[in-house]
Design a protein around this motif. Structure first.
Motif, PDB file in Angstrom:
ATOM      1  N   ILE A   1       0.868  -1.172   0.000  1.00 34.66           N
ATOM      2  CA  ILE A   1       0.000   0.000   0.000  1.00 34.66           C
ATOM      3  C   ILE A   1       0.907   1.223   0.000  1.00 34.66           C
ATOM      4  O   ILE A   1       1.905   1.271   0.715  1.00 34.66           O
ATOM      5  CB  ILE A   1      -0.977   0.000   1.201  1.00 34.66           C
ATOM      6  CG1 ILE A   1      -1.901   1.218   1.138  1.00 34.66           C
ATOM      7  CG2 ILE A   1      -0.248  -0.089   2.522  1.00 34.66           C
ATOM      8  CD1 ILE A   1      -3.076   1.123   2.108  1.00 34.66           C
ATOM      9  N   LEU A   2       0.565   2.194  -0.851  1.00 34.37           N
ATOM     10  CA  LEU A   2       1.420   3.342  -1.067  1.00 34.37           C
ATOM     11  C   LEU A   2       0.639   4.617  -0.690  1.00 34.37           C
ATOM     12  O   LEU A   2       0.017   5.243  -1.539  1.00 34.37           O
ATOM     13  CB  LEU A   2       1.863   3.396  -2.534  1.00 34.37           C
ATOM     14  CG  LEU A   2       3.125   4.169  -2.896  1.00 34.37           C
ATOM     15  CD1 LEU A   2       3.468   3.952  -4.367  1.00 34.37           C
ATOM     16  CD2 LEU A   2       3.022   5.646  -2.627  1.00 34.37           C
ATOM     17  N   PRO A   3       0.650   5.002   0.588  1.00 40.53           N
ATOM     18  CA  PRO A   3      -0.019   6.251   0.965  1.00 40.53           C
ATOM     19  C   PRO A   3       0.770   7.458   0.466  1.00 40.53           C
ATOM     20  O   PRO A   3       1.997   7.463   0.501  1.00 40.53           O
ATOM     21  CB  PRO A   3      -0.031   6.193   2.500  1.00 40.53           C
ATOM     22  CG  PRO A   3       1.139   5.335   2.846  1.00 40.53           C
ATOM     23  CD  PRO A   3       1.260   4.321   1.741  1.00 40.53           C
ATOM     24  N   VAL A   4       0.059   8.457  -0.013  1.00 41.50           N
ATOM     25  CA  VAL A   4       0.659   9.722  -0.450  1.00 41.50           C
ATOM     26  C   VAL A   4       0.283  10.787   0.574  1.00 41.50           C
ATOM     27  O   VAL A   4      -0.899  10.970   0.871  1.00 41.50           O
ATOM     28  CB  VAL A   4       0.151  10.130  -1.845  1.00 41.50           C
ATOM     29  CG1 VAL A   4       0.736  11.474  -2.257  1.00 41.50           C
ATOM     30  CG2 VAL A   4       0.472   9.048  -2.869  1.00 41.50           C
ATOM     31  N   HIS A   5       1.271  11.471   1.118  1.00 39.84           N
ATOM     32  CA  HIS A   5       0.997  12.545   2.084  1.00 39.84           C
ATOM     33  C   HIS A   5       0.664  13.812   1.287  1.00 39.84           C
ATOM     34  O   HIS A   5       1.467  14.743   1.176  1.00 39.84           O
ATOM     35  CB  HIS A   5       2.207  12.771   2.982  1.00 39.84           C
ATOM     36  CG  HIS A   5       2.663  11.543   3.710  1.00 39.84           C
ATOM     37  ND1 HIS A   5       1.802  10.704   4.392  1.00 39.84           N
ATOM     38  CD2 HIS A   5       3.908  10.994   3.871  1.00 39.84           C
ATOM     39  CE1 HIS A   5       2.487   9.718   4.935  1.00 39.84           C
ATOM     40  NE2 HIS A   5       3.763   9.871   4.628  1.00 39.84           N
ATOM     41  N   LEU A   6      -0.553  13.847   0.749  1.00 38.80           N
ATOM     42  CA  LEU A   6      -0.919  14.872  -0.208  1.00 38.80           C
ATOM     43  C   LEU A   6      -1.022  16.252   0.428  1.00 38.80           C
ATOM     44  O   LEU A   6      -1.537  16.403   1.536  1.00 38.80           O
ATOM     45  CB  LEU A   6      -2.245  14.514  -0.869  1.00 38.80           C
ATOM     46  CG  LEU A   6      -2.590  15.269  -2.148  1.00 38.80           C
ATOM     47  CD1 LEU A   6      -1.621  14.911  -3.272  1.00 38.80           C
ATOM     48  CD2 LEU A   6      -4.020  14.972  -2.576  1.00 38.80           C
ATOM     49  N   TYR A   7      -0.536  17.235  -0.304  1.00 39.01           N
ATOM     50  CA  TYR A   7      -0.550  18.655   0.092  1.00 39.01           C
ATOM     51  C   TYR A   7       0.338  18.951   1.306  1.00 39.01           C
ATOM     52  O   TYR A   7       0.332  20.059   1.827  1.00 39.01           O
ATOM     53  CB  TYR A   7      -1.968  19.155   0.388  1.00 39.01           C
ATOM     54  CG  TYR A   7      -2.991  18.896  -0.681  1.00 39.01           C
ATOM     55  CD1 TYR A   7      -2.676  18.997  -2.035  1.00 39.01           C
ATOM     56  CD2 TYR A   7      -4.307  18.557  -0.347  1.00 39.01           C
ATOM     57  CE1 TYR A   7      -3.630  18.766  -3.014  1.00 39.01           C
ATOM     58  CE2 TYR A   7      -5.273  18.334  -1.318  1.00 39.01           C
ATOM     59  CZ  TYR A   7      -4.922  18.433  -2.654  1.00 39.01           C
ATOM     60  OH  TYR A   7      -5.878  18.204  -3.628  1.00 39.01           O
ATOM     61  N   GLY A   8       1.069  17.950   1.809  1.00 40.89           N
ATOM     62  CA  GLY A   8       1.898  18.136   2.998  1.00 40.89           C
ATOM     63  C   GLY A   8       1.290  17.575   4.255  1.00 40.89           C
ATOM     64  O   GLY A   8       1.893  17.660   5.332  1.00 40.89           O
ATOM     65  N   ARG A   9       0.100  16.967   4.150  1.00 40.25           N
ATOM     66  CA  ARG A   9      -0.599  16.412   5.305  1.00 40.25           C
ATOM     67  C   ARG A   9      -0.375  14.895   5.365  1.00 40.25           C
ATOM     68  O   ARG A   9      -0.602  14.180   4.387  1.00 40.25           O
ATOM     69  CB  ARG A   9      -2.098  16.699   5.177  1.00 40.25           C
ATOM     70  CG  ARG A   9      -2.931  16.189   6.345  1.00 40.25           C
ATOM     71  CD  ARG A   9      -4.411  16.245   5.992  1.00 40.25           C
ATOM     72  NE  ARG A   9      -5.211  15.906   7.156  1.00 40.25           N
ATOM     73  CZ  ARG A   9      -6.024  16.752   7.768  1.00 40.25           C
ATOM     74  NH1 ARG A   9      -6.159  17.987   7.318  1.00 40.25           N
ATOM     75  NH2 ARG A   9      -6.721  16.378   8.819  1.00 40.25           N
ATOM     76  N   LEU A  10       0.069  14.405   6.524  1.00 38.31           N
ATOM     77  CA  LEU A  10       0.315  12.973   6.668  1.00 38.31           C
ATOM     78  C   LEU A  10      -0.975  12.176   6.515  1.00 38.31           C
ATOM     79  O   LEU A  10      -2.035  12.572   7.006  1.00 38.31           O
ATOM     80  CB  LEU A  10       0.936  12.670   8.030  1.00 38.31           C
ATOM     81  CG  LEU A  10       2.359  13.188   8.260  1.00 38.31           C
ATOM     82  CD1 LEU A  10       2.836  12.805   9.657  1.00 38.31           C
ATOM     83  CD2 LEU A  10       3.336  12.659   7.209  1.00 38.31           C
ATOM     84  N   ALA A  11      -0.859  11.051   5.827  1.00 41.13           N
ATOM     85  CA  ALA A  11      -1.983  10.128   5.705  1.00 41.13           C
ATOM     86  C   ALA A  11      -2.273   9.470   7.054  1.00 41.13           C
ATOM     87  O   ALA A  11      -1.516   9.615   8.016  1.00 41.13           O
ATOM     88  CB  ALA A  11      -1.654   9.072   4.654  1.00 41.13           C
ATOM     89  N   ASP A  12      -3.376   8.744   7.123  1.00 39.96           N
ATOM     90  CA  ASP A  12      -3.752   8.004   8.336  1.00 39.96           C
ATOM     91  C   ASP A  12      -2.825   6.798   8.464  1.00 39.96           C
ATOM     92  O   ASP A  12      -3.173   5.678   8.096  1.00 39.96           O
ATOM     93  CB  ASP A  12      -5.210   7.569   8.232  1.00 39.96           C
ATOM     94  CG  ASP A  12      -5.638   6.643   9.374  1.00 39.96           C
ATOM     95  OD1 ASP A  12      -4.903   6.552  10.384  1.00 39.96           O
ATOM     96  OD2 ASP A  12      -6.698   6.006   9.236  1.00 39.96           O
ATOM     97  N   MET A  13      -1.628   7.034   9.019  1.00 45.26           N
ATOM     98  CA  MET A  13      -0.625   5.977   9.036  1.00 45.26           C
ATOM     99  C   MET A  13      -0.935   4.875  10.035  1.00 45.26           C
ATOM    100  O   MET A  13      -0.510   3.735   9.848  1.00 45.26           O
ATOM    101  CB  MET A  13       0.757   6.579   9.290  1.00 45.26           C
ATOM    102  CG  MET A  13       1.235   7.482   8.158  1.00 45.26           C
ATOM    103  SD  MET A  13       1.159   6.703   6.517  1.00 45.26           S
ATOM    104  CE  MET A  13       2.362   5.386   6.688  1.00 45.26           C
ATOM    105  N   GLN A  14      -1.671   5.188  11.099  1.00 49.38           N
ATOM    106  CA  GLN A  14      -2.071   4.109  12.001  1.00 49.38           C
ATOM    107  C   GLN A  14      -3.007   3.158  11.272  1.00 49.38           C
ATOM    108  O   GLN A  14      -2.862   1.931  11.349  1.00 49.38           O
ATOM    109  CB  GLN A  14      -2.757   4.675  13.249  1.00 49.38           C
ATOM    110  CG  GLN A  14      -3.080   3.604  14.299  1.00 49.38           C
ATOM    111  CD  GLN A  14      -1.837   2.905  14.821  1.00 49.38           C
ATOM    112  OE1 GLN A  14      -1.004   3.531  15.465  1.00 49.38           O
ATOM    113  NE2 GLN A  14      -1.706   1.616  14.533  1.00 49.38           N
ATOM    114  N   GLY A  15      -3.968   3.716  10.561  1.00 47.41           N
ATOM    115  CA  GLY A  15      -4.873   2.876   9.786  1.00 47.41           C
ATOM    116  C   GLY A  15      -4.151   2.093   8.707  1.00 47.41           C
ATOM    117  O   GLY A  15      -4.435   0.910   8.478  1.00 47.41           O
ATOM    118  N   VAL A  16      -3.205   2.740   8.039  1.00 50.41           N
ATOM    119  CA  VAL A  16      -2.422   2.062   6.993  1.00 50.41           C
ATOM    120  C   VAL A  16      -1.630   0.902   7.584  1.00 50.41           C
ATOM    121  O   VAL A  16      -1.605  -0.203   7.029  1.00 50.41           O
ATOM    122  CB  VAL A  16      -1.479   3.066   6.294  1.00 50.41           C
ATOM    123  CG1 VAL A  16      -0.453   2.333   5.437  1.00 50.41           C
ATOM    124  CG2 VAL A  16      -2.275   4.051   5.447  1.00 50.41           C
TER     125      VAL A  16
END
Length: 380
Positions: free
Chosen positions: A131-146
């Motif tokens: 799974i490749l989360p993108v921290h779009l616009y400078g905001r961290l993705a939901d990394m706990q959920g990921v």
């Protein structure tokens, strides 16, 4: 004219240190694989909190090299699937396609514009490997959920951190002892771009990979150097992707001020958040979800409007420059239409139809921000 981004002004603010550093490299006679690159790699690894950092030619190469290394190690094979947000820049998908893997497009959260983890779970198949989360616009993705999702299904987590230099995740993640973790230290590997407009930008192209995985780091470094670790001996079918000494020197100079510059971006974001007439103008923004903190470094300040194009023209008429990130979603691009063009992705499409990026670079003044706010609030 209030520029969207004034790179000349930004670079001038690092003088004379920047020019002095570049002159030293120019006179040294050593321009690749030298001390400046090794120094920056160590500095950036320390900054992110990882033991390994490998400089690359650009951000696309950084992501591509991660997948090439996983393929060389046998952890991924041709046709394996990688779940990726559908509303990212096309380079994220190209890195997967270039390595013979298959991007699986996932709708984002309509509130944060980052990957919707619950929807991602519905896309997992026996061929899913990452799974490749993108921290779009400078905001961290939901990394706990990921991470929870990746743990349940045995997936690799690869961060696209091209827009999130310095963003901090203040929570615990499995296998990470420190509760304050930066982008680049939130998965199995991460890719950064140092394109000049980034929060940490070079004077040309550049990128990097950060990871805790020593084996992955060694394979990446070899593949990026024609597949070689010893001159004229090639273990892999590699590519040429190297961060040069000049760009590494620029990045070392700028890294020392990154946290301060990110803090200034948050100050500007707060001015926008508190003073734009959001409800009256029927505007939305991710800034109004979850507050303003170190998990967002505001590479981009997005506003969303069904009258986006009119708003952009209104601002332009008052000498305020804006941009759109991004006008066409990847699945509607000609390059990807054949395979993905028939997909129905309404959240992604709405984001791309309504997003407008306001100026938010660190040297934007409060007076200029005030002019932008006043102009937006006069939009009828």
């Amino acid at each position: 004219m209030i520029k969207y981004l004034d790179l000349q002004k930004i670079n001038a603010s690092f003088e004379p240190e920047l020019s002095d550093a570049l002159l030293r490299i120019s006179r040294s006679g050593w321009y690749l694989h030298g001390e400046a690159t090794a120094r920056f790699e160590q500095e950036f690894a320390d900054y992110c909190g990882t033991p390994h950092c490998i400089g690359t030619g650009n951000g696309l190469d950084a992501l591509t090299l991660i997948f090439l290394a996983y393929r060389e190690s046998g952890m991924m094979n041709a046709g394996d699937e990688v779940i990726v947000p559908a509303n990212t820049y096309i380079a994220t998908l190209l890195s997967i396609l270039r390595t013979g893997l298959k991007p699986v497009l996932c709708e984002p959260s309509s509130e944060t514009c980052n990957i919707d983890v619950a929807h991602a779970e519905t896309l997992i198949t026996p061929r899913t490997r990452a799974i490749l989360p993108v921290h779009l616009y400078g905001r961290l993705a939901d990394m706990q959920g990921v991470h929870d999702l990746a743990t349940r299904y045995g997936l690799k987590v690869i961060e696209d951190a091209a827009q999130a230099h310095g963003a901090i995740y203040n929570d615990s993640l499995q296998g990470r002892e420190n509760r304050s973790l930066r982008a680049g230290n939130l998965g199995d590997a991460a890719a950064f771009s140092f394109y000049p407009a980034k929060n940490l930008g070079a004077l040309g192209d550049g990128g990097a990979i950060t990871t805790h995985d020593a084996t992955l780091a060694a394979i990446v470094r070899s593949i990026a150097n024609y597949g070689s670790t010893e001159k004229y001996i090639h273990q892999y079918q590699g590519i040429n992707s190297r961060l040069d000494e000049l760009q590494a020197t620029v990045l070392s100079v700028k890294l020392s001020r990154l946290d301060k510059d990110n803090a200034r971006r948050r100050e500007i974001a707060r001015l926008y958040q508190e003073n734009i007439h959001w409800s009256r103008l029927e505007l939305r923004s991710t800034v109004n979800i979850g507050g303003i903190n170190e998990s967002n470094v505001f590479h981009i300040f997005p506003v969303f409007s069904s009258r986006r194009n009119e708003l952009q023209r209104h601002l332009a008429a008052h000498n305020i420059n804006t941009q759109i990130h991004y006008p066409i979603p990847p699945h509607h691009q000609e390059a990807l239409k054949q395979e993905y063009g028939m997909q129905q992705l309404p959240i992604t499409e709405r984001i791309h139809n309504e997003e407008l990026s306001l100026p938010i670079y660190p040297l934007l003044t409060n007076e200029e921000a005030g002019q932008i706010i006043d102009c937006i609030n006069t939009f009828a």
